[in-house]
Design an enzyme around this catalytic site. Structure first.
Site, PDB file in Angstrom:
ATOM      1  N   ARG A 126       0.843  -1.195   0.000  1.00 51.14           N
ATOM      2  CA  ARG A 126       0.000   0.000   0.000  1.00 51.14           C
ATOM      3  C   ARG A 126       0.875   1.241   0.000  1.00 51.14           C
ATOM      4  NH1 ARG A 126      -2.240   0.744   4.704  1.00 51.14           N
ATOM      5  NH2 ARG A 126      -3.580   2.387   3.933  1.00 51.14           N
ATOM      6  N   LYS A 191       4.223  -6.283  12.291  1.00 51.81           N
ATOM      7  CA  LYS A 191       3.359  -6.600  11.151  1.00 51.81           C
ATOM      8  C   LYS A 191       3.638  -8.025  10.644  1.00 51.81           C
ATOM      9  CE  LYS A 191       2.029  -4.722   6.649  1.00 51.81           C
ATOM     10  NZ  LYS A 191       1.758  -3.486   5.924  1.00 51.81           N
ATOM     11  N   ARG A 327       1.009   7.061  18.790  1.00 56.41           N
ATOM     12  CA  ARG A 327       1.089   8.500  19.118  1.00 56.41           C
ATOM     13  C   ARG A 327       2.489   8.813  19.593  1.00 56.41           C
ATOM     14  NH1 ARG A 327      -3.707  11.261  20.933  1.00 56.41           N
ATOM     15  NH2 ARG A 327      -3.156  13.291  21.708  1.00 56.41           N
TER      16      ARG A 327
HETATM   17  C1  BTN Z   1       0.822  -3.656   2.471  1.00 54.91           C
HETATM   18  O1  BTN Z   1       0.715  -3.990   3.648  1.00 54.91           O
HETATM   19  O2  BTN Z   1       1.384  -2.610   2.150  1.00 54.91           O
HETATM   20  C2  BTN Z   1       0.235  -4.563   1.424  1.00 54.91           C
HETATM   21  C3  BTN Z   1       1.190  -5.641   1.023  1.00 54.91           C
HETATM   22  C4  BTN Z   1       0.612  -6.584  -0.020  1.00 54.91           C
HETATM   23  C5  BTN Z   1       1.629  -7.552  -0.546  1.00 54.91           C
HETATM   24  C6  BTN Z   1       1.009  -8.592  -1.428  1.00 54.91           C
HETATM   25  S1  BTN Z   1       2.120  -9.914  -1.763  1.00 54.91           S
HETATM   26  C7  BTN Z   1       1.059 -10.536  -3.001  1.00 54.91           C
HETATM   27  C8  BTN Z   1       0.482  -9.345  -3.717  1.00 54.91           C
HETATM   28  N1  BTN Z   1       1.329  -8.934  -4.817  1.00 54.91           N
HETATM   29  C9  BTN Z   1       1.859  -7.732  -4.611  1.00 54.91           C
HETATM   30  O3  BTN Z   1       2.654  -7.153  -5.374  1.00 54.91           O
HETATM   31  N2  BTN Z   1       1.445  -7.240  -3.441  1.00 54.91           N
HETATM   32  C10 BTN Z   1       0.525  -8.133  -2.783  1.00 54.91           C
END
Ligand code: BTN
Length: 328
Positions: A126, A191, A327
């Site tokens: 993301r 995470k 925070r």
């Molecule tokens: C995030 O937390 O930023 C989202 C990560 C998503 C990763 C997955 S791995 C499979 C799929 N292919 C990608 O290129 N991204 C998602």
């Protein structure tokens, strides 16, 4: 990890070496019908992809860490009666499973299409981030789902997907898994997984989404140092690590169940469950916005459309985007 693709022979060898045992160069060469030098050369390229192959004189080759290759038949077997919902393709490597499935979606791939990569070389996260993973130590896959409804009826989908993943991880025996808005899969250690949802279609329908899931099964130190936040692996949360094929089947089954219900009823049926698993429930957080500003407040849960509800000094506010941090 953006170097060239590994050769087919390298993948054959990585499959044989998956057991973590020593295999002599001579036996490998006989097995594949090639010279010992070819074996050496094929395994030499693996190091560029972060794969450590140990070579010991008199014993042969072995991987620094064993891994469990994914097998389509095993995944389908684990899916049982739900197997017919999916069209699963396992590829040894891909830049991004989301990118390749988006391409297939635009060519008409059916809902339920799944692309899983054993090694994702340029995973996308993301907010333009990179998703880091290595051979066998993660699940990186994308699922295409088609809705009769339009894109404007899909708000809250990303949170519902988080609920599906947490349900699957519960069944896999993981403890202490929660959600960070909108859909990071987290534990107290950091995470564990992330979801990238990319949509195609019209506001009024029909629509299609590619749901990309990255889940750390084991997080080696060399990988975690590339990650810009605390992170953990599923093996830290499970008394017994679930087998990778089973884990993928659990995730697909829960995703399908949630997506079917979401297609009918939207986010409302998942809201309570999402809030119960919300890591920051009633905690003080800082939400960083795309324009560089930040808003402090107490996280009060999710609205009907999945928006983050934040109690601020100006009163209750809701947000559709941003990055939640502790925070300061
Ligand atoms: C995030 O937390 O930023 C989202 C990560 C998503 C990763 C997955 S791995 C499979 C799929 N292919 C990608 O290129 N991204 C998602």
């Amino acid at each position: 990890m953006t170097s060239g693709a590994l050769r087919a022979r390298t993948w054959q060898l990585l499959d044989i070496l998956a057991d973590g045992d020593f295999h002599s160069g001579e036996v490998l060469a006989q097995h594949l019908g090639v010279s010992r030098a070819s074996i050496f050369n094929a395994l030499d390229g693996a190091a560029d992809c972060g794969i450590t192959v140990q070579r010991v004189r008199g014993r042969g080759y072995r991987l620094a860490r064993a891994w469990q290759p994914l097998r389509r038949d095993e995944i389908l077997g684990q899916l049982g009666g739900d197997a017919g919902l999916f069209d699963i393709e396992i590829v040894p490597e891909a830049d991004s499973t989301n990118t390749s499935l988006l391409q297939r979606a635009s060519l008409g791939a059916p809902g339920g299409s799944v692309v899983v990569a054993e090694l994702q070389r340029a995973g996308r996260g993301r907010l333009g981030r990179t998703w880091h993973s290595g051979l066998g130590n993660a699940l990186t896959f994308s699922l295409l789902w088609r809705f009769d409804r339009g894109l404007n009826a899909l708000s809250g989908l990303s949170l519902a997907v988080g609920v599906a993943i947490v349900r699957a991880l519960d069944q896999a025996g993981a403890r202490g898994v929660g959600l960070k808005w909108p859909n990071d899969i987290v534990s107290e250690q950091g995470k564990l997984g992330g979801v990238l949802i990319e949509a195609q279609g019209d506001m009024l329908g029909p629509s299609a989404v590619v749901i990309g899931v990255g889940l750390n099964c084991h997080l080696p130190g060399a990988l975690s140092k590339n990650i810009d936040q605390p992170a953990c692996g599923l093996d830290e949360l499970c008394a017994e690590m679930p087998e990778r094929n089973r884990l993928l089947a659990l995730l697909l089954r829960e995703l399908a169940a949630v997506l079917r219900q979401f297609g009918q009823d939207g986010f409302a049926p998942f809201r309570g469950e999402w809030e119960r698993r919300h890591l920051h429930r009633d905690k003080e957080i800082r939400l960083c916005l795309a324009d560089g500003s930040a808003v402090d407040g107490i996280a009060r849960g999710a609205g009907d459309g999945g928006e983050l509800l934040l109690e601020t000094v100006q009163g209750m506010r809701s947000f559709n985007s941003g990055e939640v941090g502790g925070r300061r």
